[in-house]
Design a protein around this motif. Structure first.
Motif, PDB file in Angstrom:
ATOM      1  N   HIS A  23       0.843  -1.195   0.000  1.00 38.20           N
ATOM      2  CA  HIS A  23       0.000   0.000   0.000  1.00 38.20           C
ATOM      3  C   HIS A  23       0.880   1.247   0.000  1.00 38.20           C
ATOM      4  O   HIS A  23       2.032   1.209   0.450  1.00 38.20           O
ATOM      5  CB  HIS A  23      -0.939  -0.009   1.224  1.00 38.20           C
ATOM      6  N   TYR A  25       1.082   3.601   1.899  1.00 38.81           N
ATOM      7  CA  TYR A  25       1.551   4.060   3.217  1.00 38.81           C
ATOM      8  C   TYR A  25       2.759   3.265   3.722  1.00 38.81           C
ATOM      9  O   TYR A  25       3.212   3.488   4.850  1.00 38.81           O
ATOM     10  CB  TYR A  25       0.444   3.940   4.268  1.00 38.81           C
ATOM     11  N   ASP A  39      -3.313   2.167  -4.106  1.00 35.54           N
ATOM     12  CA  ASP A  39      -4.349   2.421  -3.103  1.00 35.54           C
ATOM     13  C   ASP A  39      -5.188   1.154  -2.945  1.00 35.54           C
ATOM     14  O   ASP A  39      -4.939   0.145  -3.628  1.00 35.54           O
ATOM     15  CB  ASP A  39      -5.166   3.676  -3.450  1.00 35.54           C
ATOM     16  N   SER A  40      -6.205   1.204  -2.093  1.00 40.21           N
ATOM     17  CA  SER A  40      -6.977  -0.016  -1.815  1.00 40.21           C
ATOM     18  C   SER A  40      -7.623  -0.577  -3.080  1.00 40.21           C
ATOM     19  O   SER A  40      -7.632  -1.791  -3.282  1.00 40.21           O
ATOM     20  CB  SER A  40      -8.096   0.260  -0.815  1.00 40.21           C
ATOM     21  N   ASN A 114     -12.492  -1.078   3.989  1.00 36.83           N
ATOM     22  CA  ASN A 114     -11.883  -1.154   5.331  1.00 36.83           C
ATOM     23  C   ASN A 114     -12.866  -1.794   6.304  1.00 36.83           C
ATOM     24  O   ASN A 114     -13.372  -1.157   7.227  1.00 36.83           O
ATOM     25  CB  ASN A 114     -11.532   0.254   5.864  1.00 36.83           C
ATOM     26  N   SER A 129     -12.172   4.578  -1.239  1.00 34.77           N
ATOM     27  CA  SER A 129     -12.284   6.036  -1.243  1.00 34.77           C
ATOM     28  C   SER A 129     -12.266   6.583  -2.668  1.00 34.77           C
ATOM     29  O   SER A 129     -12.734   7.686  -2.915  1.00 34.77           O
ATOM     30  CB  SER A 129     -11.160   6.651  -0.414  1.00 34.77           C
ATOM     31  N   HIS A 176      -6.401   9.971  10.335  1.00 34.99           N
ATOM     32  CA  HIS A 176      -6.998  11.129   9.661  1.00 34.99           C
ATOM     33  C   HIS A 176      -7.718  12.066  10.623  1.00 34.99           C
ATOM     34  O   HIS A 176      -7.975  13.216  10.289  1.00 34.99           O
ATOM     35  CB  HIS A 176      -7.903  10.659   8.512  1.00 34.99           C
ATOM     36  N   HIS A 199      -7.443  13.402   2.158  1.00 33.05           N
ATOM     37  CA  HIS A 199      -8.150  12.127   1.973  1.00 33.05           C
ATOM     38  C   HIS A 199      -9.582  12.267   2.510  1.00 33.05           C
ATOM     39  O   HIS A 199      -9.806  12.985   3.496  1.00 33.05           O
ATOM     40  CB  HIS A 199      -7.395  11.035   2.752  1.00 33.05           C
ATOM     41  N   GLU A 201     -11.135  10.470   4.408  1.00 30.41           N
ATOM     42  CA  GLU A 201     -11.270  10.022   5.799  1.00 30.41           C
ATOM     43  C   GLU A 201     -11.049  11.190   6.776  1.00 30.41           C
ATOM     44  O   GLU A 201     -11.221  11.031   7.987  1.00 30.41           O
ATOM     45  CB  GLU A 201     -10.270   8.902   6.106  1.00 30.41           C
ATOM     46  N   SER A 215      -8.462   9.884  -3.045  1.00 30.59           N
ATOM     47  CA  SER A 215      -7.870   8.654  -2.496  1.00 30.59           C
ATOM     48  C   SER A 215      -6.356   8.766  -2.646  1.00 30.59           C
ATOM     49  O   SER A 215      -5.856   9.679  -3.327  1.00 30.59           O
ATOM     50  CB  SER A 215      -8.369   7.441  -3.294  1.00 30.59           C
ATOM     51  N   THR A 216      -5.616   7.828  -2.054  1.00 34.74           N
ATOM     52  CA  THR A 216      -4.148   7.923  -2.177  1.00 34.74           C
ATOM     53  C   THR A 216      -3.721   7.750  -3.639  1.00 34.74           C
ATOM     54  O   THR A 216      -2.817   8.437  -4.112  1.00 34.74           O
ATOM     55  CB  THR A 216      -3.433   6.909  -1.263  1.00 34.74           C
TER      56      THR A 216
HETATM   57  P1  13P Z   1      -6.840   4.479  -0.092  1.00 27.35           P
HETATM   58  O1  13P Z   1      -7.763   3.494  -0.706  1.00 27.35           O
HETATM   59  O2  13P Z   1      -7.101   5.876  -0.537  1.00 27.35           O
HETATM   60  O3  13P Z   1      -5.406   4.054  -0.301  1.00 27.35           O
HETATM   61  O4  13P Z   1      -7.105   4.502   1.475  1.00 27.35           O
HETATM   62  C1  13P Z   1      -6.871   3.393   2.290  1.00 27.35           C
HETATM   63  C2  13P Z   1      -6.735   3.772   3.679  1.00 27.35           C
HETATM   64  O5  13P Z   1      -6.688   2.937   4.550  1.00 27.35           O
HETATM   65  C3  13P Z   1      -6.685   5.171   3.991  1.00 27.35           C
HETATM   66  O6  13P Z   1      -6.455   5.328   5.327  1.00 27.35           O
END
Ligand code: 13P
Ligand code: SF4
Length: 304
Positions: A23, A25, A39-40, A114, A129, A176, A199, A201, A215-216
């Motif tokens: 990911h 992060y 991203d996710s 999530n 997201s 966040h 973001h 969140e 989103s990321t």
């Molecule tokens: P993304 O899908 O934007 O990468 O977000 C995942 C996430 O856990 C953000 O905290």
């Protein structure tokens, strides 16, 4: 240049016919040895495409690795640290969701990716997201149970003409929640030409004070395509790592350097190496739960 540990991991990857998904992060050293960073949603799409690899090492939090396992019941998906859980995903137990469904039988259930597999099995469709608005718009229902992130629920509610009921009350991401619009105004004064990306969140006040809510993966694309030179980034701090590497000529500033997802950071190069050698820790989802959850994941992928 790779360090010794990274070289060993790259060698092991070849020997084991393994792929490493990470990911956005993850720390720089893990991003450097990953086959794919995203991203996710991008990680979901990638997981759905995995064909040749015998082993998938997933450097992300539990719900992401579980989603990969749901989409690939015959593949060995391992996570370097089994404690890497997303606290937000644990805020919506399947039991709570079942009660909400009984209370609102006419509502469609849209769950953020999530979430735990047991909750996903109760959803009509998932979202991330980056596609939440499109997913909600794609449904015929005008009443939507949406969880567990109430800020993402708010973000969606601003862009659709439907009633969004956030479940549970107060579902949030602790990372966040660290952002405040006051910090954003201070940085805007310091960098008047900067564009602020946050973001969904983040709290509504922070979203309203930003220029873009993304989103990321959306942030990666936005910065790459924008003529702007300076960007203030309101999400987990390692997002700036990839943005700086891919945009060396741009000025990337974190909105808050302390915004660290400790759960994501549990993975280390040592643990990735262990995952490859011992093929652990295997991510398992009960077959019946996976079957039901897969429907909701696949429905989302059709919309995306
Ligand atoms: P993304 O899908 O934007 O990468 O977000 C995942 C996430 O856990 C953000 O905290
Ligand atoms: Fe979960 Fe927040 Fe970490 Fe994302 S940043 S994985 S939502 S705790």
């Amino acid at each position: 240049m790779f360090n010794q540990l990274q070289k060993e991991i790259i060698k092991l990857k070849k020997e084991k016919n393994a792929i490493i998904l990470a990911h956005n992060y993850q720390t720089a050293d893990i991003q450097e040895i990953a086959d794919f960073i995203g991203d996710s949603l991008e990680l979901c799409v990638k997981a759905a495409e995995i064909k040749e690899s015998d082993l998938v090492v997933f450097c992300g939090v539990d719900f992401m690795a579980e989603t990969a396992a749901i989409l690939n019941p015959d593949k060995k998906i391992v996570i370097p640290d089994r404690e890497a859980e997303c606290p937000m995903a644990h805020m919506l137990p399947a039991e709570y969701l079942k009660q909400a469904k009984e209370k609102y039988p006419q509502a469609a259930v849209v769950l953020y990716v999530n979430t735990l597999a047991e909750a996903k099995a109760e959803a009509d469709i998932l979202c991330t997201s980056s596609n939440a608005v499109a997913v909600v718009k794609s449904l015929k229902e005008n009443l939507i149970l949406f969880g567990p992130d109430m800020n993402l629920a708010w973000y969606v509610s601003q862009q659709v003409d439907k009633e969004i009921i956030p479940i549970p009350e107060g579902g949030h991401c602790y990372v966040h929640k660290m952002f405040h619009e006051g910090d954003l105004y201070i940085l805007r004064e310091k960098y008047p030409d900067a564009e602020v990306l946050v973001h969904p969140e983040c709290d509504p006040e922070v979203q309203k004070a930003a220029d873009q809510v993304l989103s990321t993966g959306g942030m990666i694309r936005y910065v790459a395509n924008s003529p702007r030179e300076t960007f203030i980034i309101g999400t987990e701090v390692d997002m700036t790592t990839r943005l700086r590497r891919e945009n060396p000529d741009k000025n990337i500033i974190p909105l808050l350097s302390e915004a660290i997802c400790e759960n994501m950071k549990l993975h280390t190069l040592e643990k990735v190496k262990n995952s490859l050698i011992n093929e652990e820790f295997v991510v398992k989802v009960d077959a019946e739960i996976a079957r039901r959850a897969r429907k909701a994941v696949e429905k989302m992928l059709e919309v995306s």
